[in-house]
Design an enzyme around this catalytic site. Sequence first.
Site, PDB file in Angstrom:
ATOM      1  N   HIS A 158     -16.727  -4.668 -55.029  1.00  0.00           N
ATOM      2  CA  HIS A 158     -15.996  -3.978 -53.951  1.00  0.00           C
ATOM      3  C   HIS A 158     -15.708  -4.945 -52.798  1.00  0.00           C
ATOM      4  CE1 HIS A 158     -15.147   0.374 -52.554  1.00  0.00           C
ATOM      5  NE2 HIS A 158     -14.374  -0.461 -51.873  1.00  0.00           N
ATOM      6  N   GLU A 203     -21.644   3.154 -56.867  1.00  0.00           N
ATOM      7  CA  GLU A 203     -21.758   1.891 -56.146  1.00  0.00           C
ATOM      8  C   GLU A 203     -22.958   1.937 -55.206  1.00  0.00           C
ATOM      9  OE1 GLU A 203     -16.958   0.878 -56.052  1.00  0.00           O
ATOM     10  OE2 GLU A 203     -17.979   1.437 -54.189  1.00  0.00           O
ATOM     11  N   ARG A 243     -10.297   3.320 -56.244  1.00  0.00           N
ATOM     12  CA  ARG A 243     -11.570   4.041 -56.251  1.00  0.00           C
ATOM     13  C   ARG A 243     -12.087   4.119 -57.686  1.00  0.00           C
ATOM     14  NH1 ARG A 243     -11.703   2.994 -51.740  1.00  0.00           N
ATOM     15  NH2 ARG A 243     -11.857   4.331 -49.887  1.00  0.00           N
ATOM     16  N   ASP A 252     -12.590  -3.710 -59.039  1.00  0.00           N
ATOM     17  CA  ASP A 252     -13.349  -3.997 -57.833  1.00  0.00           C
ATOM     18  C   ASP A 252     -14.180  -2.793 -57.413  1.00  0.00           C
ATOM     19  OD1 ASP A 252     -13.929  -5.857 -55.663  1.00  0.00           O
ATOM     20  OD2 ASP A 252     -12.797  -4.518 -54.349  1.00  0.00           O
ATOM     21  N   CYS A 298      -3.791   4.274 -55.348  1.00  0.00           N
ATOM     22  CA  CYS A 298      -3.668   5.658 -54.896  1.00  0.00           C
ATOM     23  C   CYS A 298      -5.050   6.179 -54.507  1.00  0.00           C
ATOM     24  CB  CYS A 298      -3.067   6.527 -56.007  1.00  0.00           C
ATOM     25  SG  CYS A 298      -3.922   6.374 -57.597  1.00  0.00           S
ATOM     26  N   PRO A 299      -5.110   7.226 -53.693  1.00  0.00           N
ATOM     27  CA  PRO A 299      -6.411   7.800 -53.327  1.00  0.00           C
ATOM     28  C   PRO A 299      -7.024   8.548 -54.505  1.00  0.00           C
ATOM     29  CG  PRO A 299      -4.635   9.117 -52.427  1.00  0.00           C
ATOM     30  CD  PRO A 299      -3.992   7.904 -53.023  1.00  0.00           C
ATOM     31  N   ILE A 320      -0.259  -0.442 -49.657  1.00  0.00           N
ATOM     32  CA  ILE A 320      -0.759  -1.457 -50.585  1.00  0.00           C
ATOM     33  C   ILE A 320       0.148  -1.564 -51.804  1.00  0.00           C
ATOM     34  CG2 ILE A 320      -2.678  -2.141 -52.064  1.00  0.00           C
ATOM     35  CD1 ILE A 320      -4.556  -0.736 -50.076  1.00  0.00           C
TER      36      ILE A 320
END
Length: 315
Positions: free
Chosen positions: A282, A263, A234, A258, A205-206, A158
């Site tokens: 999201h 959530e 995230r 987002d 990034c994660p 991404i």
Amino acid sequence: MKISILDWTTVTSGDISQDIFEEFGDVRCFELCSNELAAEQIGDADIVLCNKVLITEDVMNQCKNLKYIGLFATGYNNIDLAAASKRGITVCNAGSYSTYAVAQQTFAYILDYCNRISEYDSFVKNDGWLNSRTFSKFPFRTQELFGKTLSVIGYGAIGRAVAKIADAFGMNVIINTRTMPEDCPYEVVSVEEAFERADFLTVHCPLTDMTAELINEKNLSLMKKTAVVINTARGGITDEAALADALNNGRIAAAYTDVLVTEPMSVDTPLKNAKNCIITPHTAWAPLETRLRLIDIVCSNIRAYLEGRPQNKVN
């Protein structure tokens, strides 16, 4: 082969049928599943497919037939991988399905900020142009992207796609990434420099111990007052209270997110009423084409597993 799908509603709003999985066996499909009911709804299934439901060691202990866990997601932090490995349960994720959609949404945010389309549409429909004395009326400041600096944190699929789009706009792209990429055409900088130099900063990034609350008071204090922060990765990458404070006190210009720490959004989310903060629920991964690609990957993963050659295995 018995298959349980635990949270199908997280993948479709009725525009994709679960019948696609019937080639693999008998399918039980649940719209949603609470974590407390996971073991009951998996039951005697050999295969479970899920998105966000927690599959813990206790759940695995109760589901003796379980051999395979397939994820409708790239992330797999909801699965106890160690327990799965101990029991010989294969866990496969669906990586790289959302690259184009997330990159697209990142630039939807950037273009929304720079071009003010919605504000100008409202201006026109409220007779602002009708009452103008000149052929062109521009009460809202717009900006060119050409020459602006985009800081991209994370240079996976991404991040690379976002950088490529920015390149096409003539932006100055700088990269921060955990490992030095090969053949990277962009300048690689430290985290601090990424925040300092950014006109727009976007994270791809994660969520890890290293990236948790990366968007924090210290790093935000390094930014230009005209800078914009974007998070499509995230929610936990953002210290939401610190970002809200920076927005409300004018230390940065705007934020688009987002994702949130909790959530669906909780009533006490600090960003809900923050100034110049645009929140989407999201949705960056949600185009139909993207979700169909996701389903194709999940099916391909099951097929490969059943043929004895697991792919996208994460444990």
